[in-house]
Write a protein that holds these residues in place. Sequence first.
Motif, short mmCIF file in Angstrom:
data_model
loop_
_atom_site.label_atom_id
_atom_site.label_comp_id
_atom_site.label_asym_id
_atom_site.label_seq_id
_atom_site.Cartn_x
_atom_site.Cartn_y
_atom_site.Cartn_z
N GLY A 1 0.99 -0.82 0.00
CA GLY A 1 0.02 0.19 0.16
C GLY A 1 1.28 0.89 -0.38
N ARG A 2 0.23 1.87 -0.55
CA ARG A 2 1.47 3.76 -0.46
C ARG A 2 0.44 4.57 -0.35
N VAL A 3 0.47 6.10 -0.06
CA VAL A 3 0.27 7.25 0.34
C VAL A 3 1.23 8.39 -0.44
N LEU A 4 1.25 9.05 -1.26
CA LEU A 4 1.57 9.96 -1.59
C LEU A 4 1.63 11.31 -0.86
N VAL A 5 3.03 11.62 0.21
CA VAL A 5 2.83 13.31 0.77
C VAL A 5 3.21 14.08 0.15
N MET A 6 2.56 15.33 -0.38
CA MET A 6 3.24 16.25 -0.83
C MET A 6 3.40 17.66 0.41
N ASN A 7 4.94 17.06 1.27
CA ASN A 7 4.68 17.75 2.52
C ASN A 7 5.59 19.16 1.79
N ARG A 8 4.90 20.45 2.92
CA ARG A 8 5.36 21.75 3.16
C ARG A 8 4.11 22.72 2.29
N VAL A 9 3.22 22.46 2.33
CA VAL A 9 2.55 22.79 1.52
C VAL A 9 2.29 24.54 1.45
N ASP A 10 2.23 24.78 2.87
CA ASP A 10 2.16 26.06 3.16
C ASP A 10 3.18 27.20 2.54
N MET A 11 4.10 26.27 1.73
CA MET A 11 5.26 26.97 0.71
C MET A 11 5.86 27.22 -0.49
N ILE A 12 3.96 26.82 -0.97
CA ILE A 12 3.49 26.89 -2.46
C ILE A 12 2.49 27.82 -2.11
N PRO A 13 1.75 28.48 -3.27
CA PRO A 13 0.73 29.41 -3.81
C PRO A 13 -0.87 28.09 -3.83
N PHE B 1 -1.55 15.94 0.79
CA PHE B 1 -1.01 17.62 0.61
C PHE B 1 -0.71 18.09 2.44
N THR B 2 0.06 18.37 2.96
CA THR B 2 0.63 18.35 4.41
C THR B 2 1.00 19.59 4.95
N ASP B 3 1.35 20.03 5.85
CA ASP B 3 2.52 21.19 6.12
C ASP B 3 2.73 20.65 7.56
N GLY B 4 3.42 19.93 7.72
CA GLY B 4 3.76 19.45 9.29
C GLY B 4 4.36 20.39 10.21
N GLN B 5 4.63 21.01 9.86
CA GLN B 5 5.59 22.69 11.35
C GLN B 5 4.22 22.60 11.59
N HIS B 6 2.40 22.75 10.91
CA HIS B 6 1.16 23.46 11.64
C HIS B 6 -0.02 22.35 11.58
N GLY C 1 10.49 17.24 5.97
CA GLY C 1 9.68 16.72 7.18
C GLY C 1 9.10 15.74 7.18
N LYS C 2 9.88 14.63 7.58
CA LYS C 2 9.40 13.94 7.99
C LYS C 2 8.97 14.01 9.50
N SER C 3 10.09 14.33 10.07
CA SER C 3 9.76 14.00 12.09
C SER C 3 9.07 14.99 11.70
N ALA C 4 8.65 16.16 11.36
CA ALA C 4 7.95 16.83 12.06
C ALA C 4 6.50 16.43 11.98
N LEU C 5 6.51 15.69 10.87
CA LEU C 5 4.94 15.10 10.67
C LEU C 5 4.70 13.98 11.56
N ILE C 6 5.77 13.10 11.35
CA ILE C 6 5.57 12.14 12.77
C ILE C 6 4.95 12.80 14.25
N ASN C 7 5.30 13.38 14.66
CA ASN C 7 5.35 14.72 15.95
C ASN C 7 3.79 14.60 15.65
N ARG C 8 3.44 15.18 14.29
CA ARG C 8 1.89 15.71 14.49
C ARG C 8 1.16 14.55 14.24
N LEU C 9 1.75 13.52 13.96
CA LEU C 9 1.07 12.48 14.23
C LEU C 9 0.74 11.43 15.63
#
Length: 281
Positions: A55-67, A87-92, A135-143
């Motif tokens: 199984g696979r999930v494509l995670v597009m992180n740092r979405v906050d940094m693009i328009p 689409f994710t923003d691991g920081q927030h 941003g993998k570690s930031a995402l894990i902390n958010r999870l």
Amino acid sequence: MSTPAIQWYPGHIAKAERNLLEQLKKVDVVLEVRDCRIPLATNHPRAEQWIGNKGRVLVMNRVDMIPTEARHQWEDWLKSQNEAPCFTDGQHGKGVKSLVKLAQRAGSQVNERRKARGMLPRPVRAVMIGFPNVGKSALINRLLGKRVVESARKAGVTRSLRWVRISDQIELLDAPGVLPNILNDQDAAIKLAICDDIGQASYDHQRVAAAMVELLKDLQQGHVLHDRYQVDPADVTGETYVQMVSQQRYTGDSDRAANALLNDYRIGRLGSIALELPPVS
């Protein structure tokens, strides 16, 4: 230029890849994390081979940094490629709840098979893979809702493999970022360096800053440099622009100017800018 702008000798990357391949045998779902600013450059050439039929999930992180417009373009293009990106923003924490649901759904067949054999369900085992500093570690902390793995906006923070329990339904393997052993595409390598998605020892800051200036001009974003530094990049090379900023702001210290240019992009002082847009068919 006689030598590539970007070079690396990733001894620990090779070791991390061997460990990751061993651990991949134990997982049901792969969360492939890319940097929204450069989704093509952060597409590891061996990811598809590693994932196989898991199984696979494509995670597009740092979405906050693009328009927002760039996000919609990527979303439409990826769907045309039969991808369903998250689409994710691991920081927030944006998109994290959706990510958990998608991971559970991608691994649901495991427990369906176990049930058919008369076995009790078990947590879905997932792994998060991607280039360093996407941003993998930031995402894990958010999870998890708490800081359990070290997270920083620099490459190479995670050096070992570790399992963390997200919930009763999911166990997640936090894996170090894995670079290709050889990256022949220097354009992609430059973008990785601009976004700090490879170790800083791999490149010359002045050359990368100059390349960033040229890239922003190609993307019709040169005005953000003029707004920030009151120096117009229109009719000069990237290398000359770094020199001009160094004279105006840093008493001729080109290395400080280059670092400032790169850091201002990386932390968003130049605004939300996608360095890649979907290919035009």
